[in-house]
Design an enzyme around this catalytic site. Structure first.
Site, PDB file in Angstrom:
ATOM      1  N   ASP A  56     113.430 -12.003  75.735  1.00 43.51           N
ATOM      2  CA  ASP A  56     113.166 -12.417  77.103  1.00 43.51           C
ATOM      3  C   ASP A  56     112.250 -13.649  76.985  1.00 43.51           C
ATOM      4  O   ASP A  56     111.743 -13.962  75.907  1.00 43.51           O
ATOM      5  CB  ASP A  56     112.506 -11.292  77.903  1.00 43.51           C
TER       6      ASP A  56
HETATM    7  C1  BGC Z   1     112.951 -12.543  83.074  1.00 39.66           C
HETATM    8  C2  BGC Z   1     114.406 -12.523  82.633  1.00 39.66           C
HETATM    9  C3  BGC Z   1     115.018 -13.874  82.871  1.00 39.66           C
HETATM   10  C4  BGC Z   1     114.217 -14.920  82.119  1.00 39.66           C
HETATM   11  C5  BGC Z   1     114.756 -16.319  82.277  1.00 39.66           C
HETATM   12  C6  BGC Z   1     112.192 -13.691  82.440  1.00 39.66           C
HETATM   13  O1  BGC Z   1     110.930 -13.822  82.968  1.00 39.66           O
HETATM   14  O2  BGC Z   1     112.339 -11.328  82.749  1.00 39.66           O
HETATM   15  O3  BGC Z   1     115.100 -11.516  83.309  1.00 39.66           O
HETATM   16  O4  BGC Z   1     116.351 -13.879  82.488  1.00 39.66           O
HETATM   17  O5  BGC Z   1     112.880 -14.902  82.593  1.00 39.66           O
HETATM   18  O6  BGC Z   1     114.508 -16.809  83.526  1.00 39.66           O
END
Ligand code: BGC
Length: 799
Positions: free
Chosen positions: A297
């Protein structure tokens, strides 16, 4: 001839001819797609390998004010923009992988999110060309359709937008289990049950990927809250992991082969998930045969070398020092280059399939009109009729004028906030949807709400400007507005509208999203002002013999006490995407007969939630750990096993018609490798409709404790005309009936008597039969991994 020998020969030739033109160079350097992946890897420098395994950084932000501090997000300072990239291919996308043109490796674009492609809709301040994406209904609504075909159709339209906007991989779906209703991201997720969630996720992934683009199923794993999400340690038993939290991913991956998996931010039993070899390699790759690549993530995990070793192939969004760390680690023998080779191979195999690799000439012009229709249809399929006293719905033909109360009747919520939000061109409000459907919504009420929104915004702006004046010039921030409190409707306005309108519709709106969990007092519960106002409106309308309909425009479960008695009917519309108001009007008017069912329980009170005492963890002010003490008893598994009556149970949902369920039959009372059950559903009412049949099984508990019953399969009928019948067929194998035995790390289907039930909810079982399994079936032996480091005093029935 090996690459190096070949290279030496050519180098010699170059020296002889004295020149190396570009064509000759590409003839000797392996090119992705032309040479094998292994040959390409062999030609890569260590720096190139590390570069490919680290994203290109956060896209450049709009110019920061001079001297402004760089934004800190996810616990780290973002990288300088776009390592090795000169242009941003898709503005607003969440990230990119690195290109290595020398080897024919293109950069892939990764974009959020679960309800629609999240990209910048306006570029270079030129609004003559726009890049809006369709906002589809949120995951919780999609799951409530209990219809994989509908969800697959959403996926097909969705994936087309991914592709036509130049994106390679969509960062969705999110499938974390609804462990607790306060999780701010539950709207993105599907269900409290792994079978429903996994089946729906598989359906949407198949739809999206049928376009030749990828998905990233997330967040792997045990990321069931937003509080302290970057570091909280989720302490979960092996059995709860296997039977719930891993199972949802396993079901989805087995049926759809997502191109990628996104590991989560949190720790699982003491270690960051992105750094767990047993999770990302032993379970995901070795046990489940996952063939894609794993990405972190955004900013997940802290030890890049451990991530590489664990099989977390790609670090996102990426920073130059991470590349440096990997390069140095190999140089200093603290990371084996073979690990990088392996991870690069995982990535190259996916890059080969990507639109970026085939240089797909994306149009930036998906058919938004057609997709809006898909969104609207899916929305109507997942709305749930919770209450319908005296057939208050569908709205009687005699009703012409309606009074729409509640902020959310005008500012209707398409979906939640954060990366799960979509930059959509519009959201149809409940007010507009009613008007589009031919009703006459009360104008003075609308004017009051409009004025209230304007005044509140102006007031907020004024406060913001005052704050700004007292601060340093460099700390200038943009004004985004704040939460608009529910408008207090005056008694005179209620009286006036009750005189004119034939019906009152009160929309209750709730929003939440990434970064924080919902507040119990103000987001889960209705405030006392909201409840009083609801009662006042209902009393005045009821006194005039007029009905009151509640529409719940919410992303997660709310408290239903007191106020729900004042409503004649309640439609749970969830957050239904950009066509919200039209879809709500479709159901309210009876154009569509509701057939959605709850995929998550509404408890009588929050304290009944099995994880209520263990959410969001300890210490309370900044939780560092959260113990999943409820174990396997999440959702209906808990309510049914511990005899706790819910407000609206799992699987529940009314229709404008009635169905009779009959003739449940199984192929044999003795299990012989599989059980086939058939059941008949007849529409006995006056309106065409669809019904969902849910098959629950109670298994023998001689060897280990088990939930009182578990959903094992389900099916939805086609649209049945009044009097029409359909027979649904269900098949169950030994694996479907197995439980996880922690002592032996095995999935075992115990010998004994199994009760098979056909219901229209977990508590409305219509038919029951039974079969027996003569001999214990050892279905699968798995690795002893992911154990908690501490003893968990898990819930036990009768304790
Ligand atoms: C979120 C993800 C997301 C990623 C990219 C993160 O903060 O938890 O679900 O895909 O950011 O934006």
């Amino acid at each position: 001839m090996s690459f190096f020998k070949r290279y030496a020969v050519v180098l010699f030739a170059v020296l002889i001819t004295g020149a190396l033109d570009v064509e000759a160079q590409s003839a000797i350097v392996p090119q992705l797609g032309k040479s094998t992946v292994k040959e390409v890897i062999a030609a890569m420098t260590l720096e190139e390998k590390a570069t490919l395994l680290v994203g290109t950084g956060r896209a450049p932000r709009p110019k920061p004010a001079p001297g402004a501090k760089p934004g800190v997000s996810n616990g780290f300072v973002p990288a300088p923009p776009m390592i090795g990239q000169t242009e941003v291919k898709v503005p607003g996308a969440a990230g990119n992988t690195a290109a290595i043109p020398r080897l024919g490796i293109p950069s892939m674009v990764l974009s959020d999110g679960p309800a629609g492609v999240r990209i910048s809709p306006i570029r270079n301040r030129d609004s003559s060309v726009t890049y809006y994406a369709t906002a589809f209904p949120v995951g919780t609504l999609l799951a409530s359709t209990w219809d994989p075909a509908v969800v697959n159709a959403v996926g097909k339209a969705f994936g087309n937008e991914v592709k036509e906007y130049g994106v390679d991989i969509l960062l969705a779906p999110g499938v974390n289990i609804h462990r607790n209703p306060l999780n701010g991201r539950n709207f993105e997720y599907y269900s409290e049950d792994p079978l429903v969630a996994g089946t729906m996720a598989g359906a949407i992934i198949n739809g999206i990927q049928s376009n030749g683009v990828g998905t990233s199923i997330k967040h792997f794993i045990a990321n069931n809250q937003e509080t302290s999400r970057n570091f909280v340690n989720s302490i979960v038993s092996e059995r709860a992991l296997r039977e719930l939290y891993l199972k949802v991913f396993r079901i989805a991956i087995a049926s759809s082969n997502p191109w990628t998996v996104m590991s989560s931010y949190n720790k699982l039993n003491g270690t960051y998930t992105a750094q767990r070899y047993d999770l990302l390699t032993t379970v995901l790759r070795n046990e489940w045969n996952f063939k894609g690549f794993v990405m972190t993530d955004w900013g997940g995990g802290y030890d890049w070398i451990a991530e590489m070793n664990a099989g977390n192939d790609l670090i996102m969004p990426g920073r130059p020092d991470q590349i440096e760390t990997l390069v140095n680690a190999v140089k200093h023998d603290s990371l084996n280059v073979k690990v990088l080779d392996q991870n690069v191979e995982h990535m190259l195999n996916i890059i080969l399939k990507s639109p970026a690799f085939s240089k797909y000439p994306y149009s930036n012009k998906p058919d938004l009109k057609a997709h809006a229709e898909v969104s609207r249809k899916a929305a109507t399929e997942g709305m749930i009729l919770l209450k319908n006293q005296d057939s208050a719905l569908p709205i009687s033909k005699s009703v012409k004028t309606v009074a729409a109360f509640g902020n959310a009747s005008y500012n209707t919520i398409a979906g939640g906030t954060g990366s799960g939000d979509v930059n959509k061109a519009y959201t149809i409000s409940v007010y507009q949807g009613l008007a589009n459907a031919g009703y006459v919504p009360n104008e003075s009420l609308k004017n009051s709400y409009t004025k209230f929104f304007q005044d509140t915004r102006a007031h907020q702006m004024q406060q913001f400007q005052q704050q700004q004046q007292t601060q340093q010039p460099n700390s200038q921030r943009r004004f985004f507005g704040g939460l608009v409190p529910e408008m207090a409707v005056s008694d005179s306005l209620i009286n006036e509208t009750a005189k004119k309108a034939d019906l009152a519709i009160i929309t209750i709106g709730r929003n939440a999203g990434e970064g924080s969990d919902r507040k119990l007092e103000t987001n889960y519960n209705l405030t006392s002002e909201e409840k009083q106002q609801f009662k006042k409106i209902a009393d005045v309308f009821h006194a005039k013999g007029k009905k009151v309909i509640a529409v719940l425009n919410i992303g997660g479960v709310i408290d239903m006490n007191e106020w729900q008695d004042y409503a004649n009917a309640i439609l749970l519309s969830w957050q239904p995407g950009q066509e919200a108001g039209n879809a709500i009007a479709d159901v309210l008017s009876g154009k569509v007969n509701p057939s959605g069912k709850l995929a998550t329980t509404f408890p009588v009170k929050y304290a009944d939630v099995p994880s209520a005492k263990n959410f969001p963890g300890t210490p309370v002010d900044k939780p560092e750990q959260v113990i999943y003490q409820e174990g396997i008893y999440v959702g209906y598994r808990y309510y049914d096993s511990f005899n706790v009556k819910p407000m609206y149970e799992f699987g529940y949902g009314l229709s404008y018609t009635n169905f009779a369920i009959s003739n449940l039959k199984i192929n044999s009372p003795l299990f012989n490798g599989m059980i086939t059950a058939t059941v008949n559903i007849k529409n006995t009412g006056k309106i065409a409709g669809k019904e969902v049949v849910q098959i629950y099984v109670s298994a023998p508990t001689k060897t280990i404790e088990k939930p009182m019953q578990e959903l094992k399969t389900f099916g939805k009928t086609r649209l049945l005309q009044p009097g029409e019948s359909q027979t649904l067929t269900f098949t169950l194998h030994a694996a479907d009936l197995a439980s996880y035995h922690t002592d032996s790390s095995e999935w075992i289907t115990d010998a004994g008597k199994y009760v098979l039930k056909a219901g229209v909810s977990s508590r409305d079982i219509k038919q029951t039969t039974s079969f027996s399994i003569p001999k214990t079936i050892r279905v699968e032996k798995v690795h002893k991994v992911l154990q908690p480091e501490v003893r968990i005093e898990e819930f036990k029935v009768g304790k």
